[in-house]
Write an enzyme that holds these catalytic residues in place. Sequence first.
Site, PDB file in Angstrom:
ATOM      1  N   ASP A 146      53.261  89.251  35.649  1.00 18.82           N
ATOM      2  CA  ASP A 146      52.623  88.042  34.882  1.00 18.82           C
ATOM      3  C   ASP A 146      52.811  86.914  35.866  1.00 18.82           C
ATOM      4  OD1 ASP A 146      51.920  85.887  33.454  1.00 18.82           O
ATOM      5  OD2 ASP A 146      51.973  87.020  31.647  1.00 18.82           O
ATOM      6  N   HIS A 147      51.633  86.588  36.586  1.00 16.74           N
ATOM      7  CA  HIS A 147      52.200  85.722  37.637  1.00 16.74           C
ATOM      8  C   HIS A 147      52.369  84.229  37.029  1.00 16.74           C
ATOM      9  CE1 HIS A 147      47.986  84.165  36.893  1.00 16.74           C
ATOM     10  NE2 HIS A 147      48.435  83.030  37.257  1.00 16.74           N
ATOM     11  N   HIS A 171      49.948  85.330  29.614  1.00 16.09           N
ATOM     12  CA  HIS A 171      50.473  83.921  29.792  1.00 16.09           C
ATOM     13  C   HIS A 171      50.900  83.452  28.889  1.00 16.09           C
ATOM     14  CE1 HIS A 171      48.862  85.472  33.564  1.00 16.09           C
ATOM     15  NE2 HIS A 171      47.720  84.887  33.522  1.00 16.09           N
TER      16      HIS A 171
HETATM   17  C1  BG6 Z   1      44.468  85.164  35.433  1.00 16.91           C
HETATM   18  C2  BG6 Z   1      43.301  85.133  34.692  1.00 16.91           C
HETATM   19  O1  BG6 Z   1      45.554  85.852  35.063  1.00 16.91           O
HETATM   20  O2  BG6 Z   1      45.053  83.870  35.268  1.00 16.91           O
HETATM   21  C3  BG6 Z   1      42.283  84.010  34.895  1.00 16.91           C
HETATM   22  O3  BG6 Z   1      42.844  86.510  34.793  1.00 16.91           O
HETATM   23  C4  BG6 Z   1      42.844  82.794  34.907  1.00 16.91           C
HETATM   24  O4  BG6 Z   1      41.132  84.275  34.023  1.00 16.91           O
HETATM   25  C5  BG6 Z   1      44.228  82.788  35.747  1.00 16.91           C
HETATM   26  O5  BG6 Z   1      42.041  81.806  35.415  1.00 16.91           O
HETATM   27  C6  BG6 Z   1      44.679  81.484  35.399  1.00 16.91           C
HETATM   28  O6  BG6 Z   1      45.901  81.427  36.505  1.00 16.91           O
HETATM   29  P1  BG6 Z   1      46.344  79.936  36.849  1.00 16.91           P
HETATM   30  O7  BG6 Z   1      47.688  80.361  37.805  1.00 16.91           O
HETATM   31  O8  BG6 Z   1      45.398  79.401  37.652  1.00 16.91           O
HETATM   32  O9  BG6 Z   1      46.887  79.224  35.766  1.00 16.91           O
END
Ligand code: BG6
Length: 506
Positions: A181-182, A244
Site C-alpha cells: 500500500d504505497h 490508503h
Molecule cells: C492509487 C489510486 O492507489 O492512489 C489512485 O489507485 C490514486 O486512484 C492514488 O490517485 C493516490 O496516490 P497519491 O500518492 O498520489 O496520493
Amino acid sequence: MKKPDNCVIIIFGASGDLTKRKLIPAIFELFKRNNLPEKFAVLGTASSALSEQEFRESMKAAILINDSIADINKINEFTEKLNYFPMDFKEPEAYSLLSSKIKSLSGTCGENCNYIFYLATIPSLFAEISVNLGKSGLNKSKNGYCRIIVEKPFGYDLKSAIELNNIMHNVFEENQIYRIDHYLGKETVQNILATRFANGIFEPIWNRNYVHHVEVTSAENFGIENRGGYYETSGALRDMVQSHLLRLVTLIAMEPPSSFEPDAIRNELQKVLQSLRRLHPDEIGTNVIRGQYIASTIGGKNIKGYREEKGVAADSRTETYTAIKFFIDNWRWGGVPFYIRTGKQLPTRVTEAVIHFRKTPHYLFKESQNMSDNQLILRIQPDEGILLKFGMKEPGAGFKIHNVNMDFHYSDISNVYIPEAYERLIYDCMIGDTTLFLRADAVEEAWKFVEPIQKAWTDDHNVKIYGYPAGTWGPDVADDLISGGEHITWRYPCKNLADDGVYCEL
Ligand code: BG6
C-alpha cells in the site's frame, strides 16, 4: 543505508502505467543514490512484443519525465541493466522460458541470486501468475531469497481477498509476500508513528478524554484520467478507503507497539482494524455519502463529468467520492467519531489528518465563543508538515482571542531528501523488512469493514448517489454527516474552485 544483497527484480506488467510512472523511476532513484545491490538486473515482462532496446528507450523516457535533470550517462548506465521478456501470463509453458531468461540474468547478480517478483498487472491476474510461478519452481531460489510484491487492490471484496490469500499461501510462505500500500511508503505517513511515539507530549491527550473527533481527507483535483475500465470496477471505496485511508486511520488510532519489530507494529494495526465498528445496513444511507462528479466549468474550461469519461457507463453508479462516519470500539477511542472522505475532481490535491481536540469546559473569553477548536493537522501531502492551531490574545484592549498556527514544514529541514514511497518500499523489500507491508489478516480485516457498504450499495437501489460539480468539495450532504448538530465542518484547505478561484492554506 544498508547495501541490499544482489538480486533480480522481475516486473509483471512492465508495459503498464505503474511501471513507467512509479516503479522504474523509483528503482532509478535507488540506483542514483547507490542504494541498489552491487549486482542487480531488472527484467520487465508483459504481453507487448517489444524488443529489449524499445523497452529501454521507453523506460529512459519515463525516467526523464520524472526527473528531467537526471544525468543522461547515469540513465544510460541504469538502462543497461534493464531487460525485457514478452510473454502471455496465462500460458503456463511461458514460465519455463521465463525461468531460463531469469537464470541467464542470474549471472549478472553473481552466485546465490535473489529474486523479487513484482505484480504490477491488472489484479485479476495475481492468482494465475502466482500459481504459474509455483508450477515452474520460481517460488523459491536455491541459495537466496525469493519474494513477491503484490500491488493493490488485493482482492475485490472479502471473499476474493481470502481466496487470493489462500492461493498465494499455497505457493509462497507469508514472509515471502509483500502486499503493498504505497501510502505506507510515504515519509509523512511513517512520521505519524514518530510524532506519536517519539514525543511525550501527544500521547497523554491522544484519546477519548481530549479528542473530540478525527478527520482524514484525501482529495485529488483530477479525474480518473485514462483508468475508466479499472475505476468502474473499483470506485473510491475500494480504490482509496479500503486501502490508503484505513492505513492512515490505523496509524492514528493504534496503541504503542511493544517494540519496533514488524510484527509488533502490525499486531497493533490489526487490533485497530478489528475494533472498527461495522456499519449496520440501516446506517449506510446516513453514515456513508456516495458522490460522483458531474460536468462543470473551472476558469472557463469545461470539465467532463464522470459518466462522460472513456470506459465509463453512461448510467454508472460508481462513486468518485465517499465520506464515512464511524467509530472505533476500544478503550482509547470509545465514542469518538472518525470522519474520512476522499474524492476525485475536488478543488485541490491534499491528504491530511486532523485531530480535533475538545473545547475548554468553560468560555472565559466571551467575545470569542465561536473560536475554532484546537487542531493538530498532520499534512501528508503536499507541503508536508505538521500544524497546530490554537487561540492567542489579540494585541490591544480587551481579551479578543485570535486563531494562530504553529507550523512545521518538512521543507524547513534543509538537505533532507524525501524518498518517493515506491523507492522506500522496494528498498525495504530488498532488505527483507516487512514493517511497511500488509499482512494477510490486515487485508481481510479491512475488507470486513467496507463489506457492509459494498453490499448496501449493490443490493439497495434506494441508497443515493449524489452528483457534485467537478472542482467542488463533494456533495453538500457530506457537511450534514460531520456537523452532527454541533456546527462542526470539514476542514476546507481551499475554497470551491468552481466558485471563485482557488485559495489554499496549510
Ligand atoms: C492509487 C489510486 O492507489 O492512489 C489512485 O489507485 C490514486 O486512484 C492514488 O490517485 C493516490 O496516490 P497519491 O500518492 O498520489 O496520493
